[in-house]
Scaffold this active site. Structure first.
Site, PDB file in Angstrom:
ATOM      1  N   GLU A 128       0.848  -1.188   0.000  1.00  0.00           N
ATOM      2  CA  GLU A 128       0.000   0.000   0.000  1.00  0.00           C
ATOM      3  C   GLU A 128       0.891   1.248   0.000  1.00  0.00           C
ATOM      4  O   GLU A 128       1.842   1.293   0.774  1.00  0.00           O
ATOM      5  CB  GLU A 128      -0.892   0.028   1.237  1.00  0.00           C
ATOM      6  N   GLY A 268       3.476   2.434  10.964  1.00  0.00           N
ATOM      7  CA  GLY A 268       3.201   1.607  12.139  1.00  0.00           C
ATOM      8  C   GLY A 268       3.005   0.132  11.802  1.00  0.00           C
ATOM      9  O   GLY A 268       3.641  -0.737  12.396  1.00  0.00           O
ATOM     10  N   HIS A 304      -6.360  -1.925  15.346  1.00  0.00           N
ATOM     11  CA  HIS A 304      -6.607  -1.201  14.096  1.00  0.00           C
ATOM     12  C   HIS A 304      -6.391  -2.121  12.883  1.00  0.00           C
ATOM     13  O   HIS A 304      -7.263  -2.236  12.018  1.00  0.00           O
ATOM     14  CB  HIS A 304      -5.678   0.018  14.030  1.00  0.00           C
ATOM     15  N   GLU A 305      -5.243  -2.771  12.839  1.00  0.00           N
ATOM     16  CA  GLU A 305      -4.949  -3.612  11.664  1.00  0.00           C
ATOM     17  C   GLU A 305      -5.920  -4.785  11.612  1.00  0.00           C
ATOM     18  O   GLU A 305      -6.371  -5.180  10.542  1.00  0.00           O
ATOM     19  CB  GLU A 305      -3.506  -4.110  11.675  1.00  0.00           C
ATOM     20  N   HIS A 308      -9.247  -3.756  10.240  1.00  0.00           N
ATOM     21  CA  HIS A 308      -9.230  -3.549   8.786  1.00  0.00           C
ATOM     22  C   HIS A 308      -9.733  -4.786   8.033  1.00  0.00           C
ATOM     23  O   HIS A 308     -10.153  -4.687   6.888  1.00  0.00           O
ATOM     24  CB  HIS A 308      -7.812  -3.247   8.298  1.00  0.00           C
ATOM     25  N   GLU A 327      -9.695   4.156   6.459  1.00  0.00           N
ATOM     26  CA  GLU A 327      -8.836   4.620   7.554  1.00  0.00           C
ATOM     27  C   GLU A 327      -9.608   5.359   8.647  1.00  0.00           C
ATOM     28  O   GLU A 327      -9.464   5.071   9.825  1.00  0.00           O
ATOM     29  CB  GLU A 327      -7.681   5.471   7.013  1.00  0.00           C
TER      30      GLU A 327
HETATM   31  N1  B3K Z   1      -2.931   1.031   5.692  1.00  0.00           N
HETATM   32  C1  B3K Z   1      -1.628   1.174   6.277  1.00  0.00           C
HETATM   33  C2  B3K Z   1      -0.933   2.420   5.884  1.00  0.00           C
HETATM   34  C3  B3K Z   1      -0.251   2.336   4.580  1.00  0.00           C
HETATM   35  C4  B3K Z   1       0.577   3.562   4.325  1.00  0.00           C
HETATM   36  C5  B3K Z   1       1.096   3.603   2.937  1.00  0.00           C
HETATM   37  N2  B3K Z   1       1.966   4.724   2.720  1.00  0.00           N
HETATM   38  C6  B3K Z   1      -1.674   1.067   7.762  1.00  0.00           C
HETATM   39  C7  B3K Z   1      -2.957   1.407   8.402  1.00  0.00           C
HETATM   40  O1  B3K Z   1      -3.468   2.489   8.305  1.00  0.00           O
HETATM   41  O2  B3K Z   1      -3.526   0.561   9.019  1.00  0.00           O
HETATM   42 ZN    ZN Z   2      -5.399   1.818   8.844  1.00  0.00          ZN
END
Ligand code: B3K
Ligand code: ZN
Length: 881
Positions: A128, A268, A304-305, A308, A327
């Site tokens: 990403e 992160g 958080h992850e 997702h 996000e």
């Molecule tokens: N989705 C990723 C962030 C990606 C950043 C790319 N430059 C982490 C997060 O927001 O959970």
């Molecule tokens: Zn995220």
């Protein structure tokens, strides 16, 4: 490094791809400098696309080795391959076809940490937003969903562990000491969620049984010897899985969920389907190496992850303009998770502080953009506080407007209606309109319009008419490329607080304007009349920070003091005291310009003591209330012609005054909070440590303070207390021999643990005063520091630029110049990291003229550099515009 084409991408230019890739089979033959990637793509022409429309795949720095369609090599006349693009001029007309593309990539020389790279001998990926195109040619856009099967081959001695998304289907031996594994992910996903990890890692295993009784194998992979440090992350993961079932009815959907911690990572963590990859800073923890803040961050980021998986992966974004769809929503979900796991009011105060310190300056400066931007040059520069934090606030407002039940019904409908799709903000808003019958079209401006709205409030009370009148006005300031703004729908939660501290009942206002304790501001100006009010109440407004606005309430000081002690809404109580402190610091800073020592109202200073000792309040709440507004917070409120030295000086005087006037109370409280039992990272224990460490910071100013802080350091049995004492010593008594001794002791004990040494770097980089610049310069030569690792860079250079107002903003400009050169040094290797760092200069226009000019020179120094990456050029040019 990619060349800057200056191309701007626009939301209105969106159109679906001409082709689809329903199936993606990848084979990786892993080698540090020459990994062969074979992609076998099943390609179909989208309905409505004309036959013979060229197929154009994205690439980034790729070298094509082989290309075939349906088993036949293409003639050179049939395609054009550049590092950035693969064009097949006339693909087969009938049905689907199999395209085989082979590319060669070099993971160990990939220092940008995008695509396939190596970190401490481990192969890993970050795709990403547009990293997949650095691996193979593809339709690298989030609305192209594909089912992936991935075969990994590696030398077993180098990479005994082979991971990818989904479930493991097969493993086996190959000749020459090689082996392979095949992974299959049954859920269609966009390329940005692809991941692989290969290497030699230790792991912690566990399992989770879902609500419907399915067993999921959980694994957290870390460097050998660090397995034990993954325990807290594992616990947080299981709590997250349970919470998402209970609160959103969302179960996990694969048989395996893996997390891998790596030490070189640009952010992160990353939510790749079934294979999250984390910055090790957000996985590894125990009481000796991690602070309470680290534990809280780990819990939040793991959640958080994981969240997702539904908000981002099962329902993804149609295009990158919709980034906040996943996000903002996922941040909202992780905020609520932490609020449920910890203390809700304390969590909310912390969120608002972060929003104000990170998002407000963005929204009020040259980099301002809507939560859903309309254009970008480099998408990686839009992973911002606005998209994430303000994006979360917008979702919170939807819940405030709809109420919890309709909000949940809306979310259920969202999952039902859009599962497996790539959706838009319009889709998201529509589900809430459908379940509630409300019109959210004015509310939608929160997604479309940049800038922090200003809301001003004044009140009057008419005893004879028993009427309390609240007048509210909104205005939205102009932001770059948006001069004219429309009026917003701003939900303001409120209460009329009576003399007994209870909310008063009222009669009057119409249900459209006032509903369930919320004033809905929709016009420029509202006059809200509350009837049958026997006594003049104190107005408590924007309770719980129901709207992310800048609020100015014309209010008597006594009312603020009263609310600071009695408001039933804990957030507003904190806010009332914080506003009193901020106002006092602003007026002291203004007066300070005349060279006199500022004075602070006695009542305010006494209130600090009263809050500290109020046993009805949580420890963590008291710690937050006692922490003075930061220098940057005060600067932001002042808004222009900032002199950071004057702000620093006023804040020092206030801290000293509070410490001196409340000495006995603070000392005895400090003593009573000492704790000898077993360490626990839970919120209540962390709160107790936070309060005790905040008190130490005050007491360290008084006579005997150095000895006290040094004893605190020496007796500390956990990193929270140790790091807090080291910071107090370094920031309050930089030259004391105790400080020098403590810094050495710390270094000797932890020098082999880079994550811990990051704290040591940050503490020194944030010591106030001009002299810190030389210290930071010297620390760039420290053996444990390298400009090549993002965590090191953020700990030293990032902390210096974002959390050291006096040293970074030295009047001679040396702080800016040092910083600009550091950014330029980092940029050729890692443009994304350099661009992110450079945003530290975004508030340059609000400085006093001397510093403003120096900061501008530093920005120009960067912008004049030849061959800048699109990432850094974009930030610097927008900042200067
Ligand atoms: N989705 C990723 C962030 C990606 C950043 C790319 N430059 C982490 C997060 O927001 O959970
Ligand atoms: Zn995220």
């Amino acid at each position: 490094m990619r060349t800057d084409t200056g191309q701007v991408f626009r939301l209105e230019d969106y159109r679906p791809s001409d082709y689809l890739i329903p199936k993606t089979d990848l084979t990786f033959r892993l080698h540090p400098e020459a990994t062969v990637v074979t992609a076998e793509l099943t390609v179909v022409r989208r309905e409505g696309t004309q036959a013979r429309t060229p197929l154009i795949l994205d690439g980034d720095g790729l070298v094509l080795q082989r290309i075939e369609i349906d088993g036949v090599a293409l003639a050179v006349s049939e395609y054009v391959a550049t590092p950035e693009q693969l064009t097949i001029s006339s693909p087969p007309v009938a049905g689907e076809f199999r395209l085989v593309v082979e590319t060669l990539v070099s993971p160990s020389t990939n220092s940008a940490l995008m695509g396939l790279y190596r970190t401490s001998g481990v192969y890993c990926t970050q795709c990403e937003a547009e990293g997949f195109r650095r691996i193979t040619y593809f339709l690298d856009r989030p609305d192209v969903l594909s089912i992936y099967t991935v075969r990994l081959e590696a030398l077993k001695s180098e990479a005994p562990l082979l991971l990818s998304n989904g479930n493991r289907e097969e493993t086996g031996k190959l000749k020459g000491g090689w082996h392979y594994a095949i992974w299959h992910d049954p859920f269609p996903k966009p390329s940005y969620l692809f991941a692989l990890v290969a290497g030699d890692l230790g792991f912690m295993a566990d399992e989770f049984v879902t609500a419907s009784g399915r067993k999921v194998d959980l694994g957290i992979y870390v460097e050998h010897g660090k397995e034990r440090l993954a325990g807290y992350a594992m616990d947080a993961l299981k709590r997250s899985m349970k919470w998402d079932e209970e609160v959103y009815g969302r179960e996990y959907d694969l048989d395996i969920f893996n997390i891998v911690a790596v030490s070189d990572f640009n952010m992160g963590a990353m939510e790749n389907k079934g294979l999250n990859i984390f910055n090790d800073k957000y996985v590894l923890a125990d009481e000796n190496t991690a602070t309470d803040a680290d534990f809280a961050n780990i819990e939040a980021i793991i959640a958080h992850e994981y969240f997702h998986n539904w908000t981002g992966n099962r329902i993804t974004c149609r295009d990158w303009f919709q980034l906040c769809l996943k996000e903002g929503l996922t941040v909202f979900r992780d905020h609520e998770f932490s609020a449920d796991q910890r203390s809700r009011p304390v969590k909310r105060i912390a969120e608002v502080r972060t929003l104000r310190s990170h998002q407000f300056p963005e929204d009020q400066g040259p980099l301002a953009h809507p939560v859903r931007p309309r254009r970008y040059r480099e998408i990686n520069n839009f992973y911002t506080a606005t998209v994430y934090e303000k994006g979360s606030e917008v979702v919170r407002m939807i819940r405030t407007i709809l109420g919890a039940d309709d909000f949940r019904r809306g979310m259920d409908l969202y999952f039902e209606r859009h599962d497996g799709e790539a959706a838009t903000i319009e889709d998201f808003l529509k589900v809430f309109e459908d379940v509630s019958g409300r019109d959210l079209s004015q509310f939608a401006l929160w997604y479309h319009q940049a800038g922090t709205p200003n809301v001003t409030v004044s009140t009057s009370y008419n005893a004879a008419a028993r009427e309390f009148v609240v007048e509210i006005e909104q205005s939205v300031p102009a932001t770059p490329s948006e001069a004219r703004k429309r009026l917003m729908h701003i939900p303001l939660a409120f209460g009329l607080v009576g003399r007994d501290g209870k909310d008063m009942a009222y009669e009057g206002p119409d249900g459209a304007t006032v509903e369930n304790g919320v004033i809905h501001l929709k016009k420029r100006r509202h006059v809200v009349r509350f009837g049958n009010i026997a006594q003049r109440p104190a107005l408590s407004i924007n309770r719980g920070f129901s709207a992310p606005v800048t609020l100015s309430v014309e209010q008597r000081k006594e009312d603020r003091f009263f609310l600071a002690r009695h408001d039933s809404d804990a957030f507003s109580r904190w806010q009332a005291y914080n506003t009193l402190l901020t106002d006092a610091l602003i007026s002291a800073s203004r007066k300070g310009l005349g060279g006199k020592t500022p004075e602070f109202p006695e009542k305010l200073v006494e209130l600090a003591g009263a809050i500290a000792g109020d046993e009805t309040l949580e420890h963590a709440f008291r710690a937050l209330a006692l922490a003075l507004p930061g220098e940057a917070d005060i600067a932001r409120e002042i808004g222009k012609n900032i002199d950071p030295d004057v702000i620093f000086a006023s804040r020092q005087v206030l801290a000293e005054t509070i410490a001196r006037s409340n000495e006995d109370a603070l000392r005895s409280l400090y003593g009573s909070l000492a704790f000898k039992g077993r360490f626990s990272p839970d919120a209540a224990s962390a709160g107790r440590r936070a309060l005790r460490n905040t008190l130490l910071d005050y007491l360290a100013i008084l006579p005997g303070g150095v000895a006290l802080a040094h004893a605190h350091f020496a007796k500390a049995t956990n990193m929270t207390d140790r790091a807090a004492a080291l910071a107090v010593l370094t920031h309050r008594h930089p030259r004391a021999h105790e400080t020098i001794d403590a810094l050495k002791t710390f270094e000797r004990r932890f020098r082999s643990d880079q994550l811990v040494m990051d704290k040591w770097l940050t503490i020194q980089a944030t010591a106030p005063g001009a002299a810190t610049l030389d210290k930071v310069r010297a620390l760039t030569e420290y053996a444990g520091f390298t400009m090549h690792n993002p965590n090191r860079v953020r700990a030293l250079i990032g902390a210096f630029a974002t959390a050291n107002q006096t040293a970074f903003n030295r009047p001679d400009g040396a702080g800016y110049e040092f910083f600009a050169r550091a950014v330029l040094e980092i940029e050729p290797r890692n443009p994304q990291l350099a661009a992110r760092l450079a945003t530290a200069l975004r508030s340059w226009r609000s400085l006093e003229p001397g510093r403003r000019e120096k900061a501008r020179e530093a920005l120009l120094l960067i912008s004049r550099q030849d061959g800048l990456s699109p990432d850094l050029r974009d930030i610097v040019e927008r900042t200067l515009a």
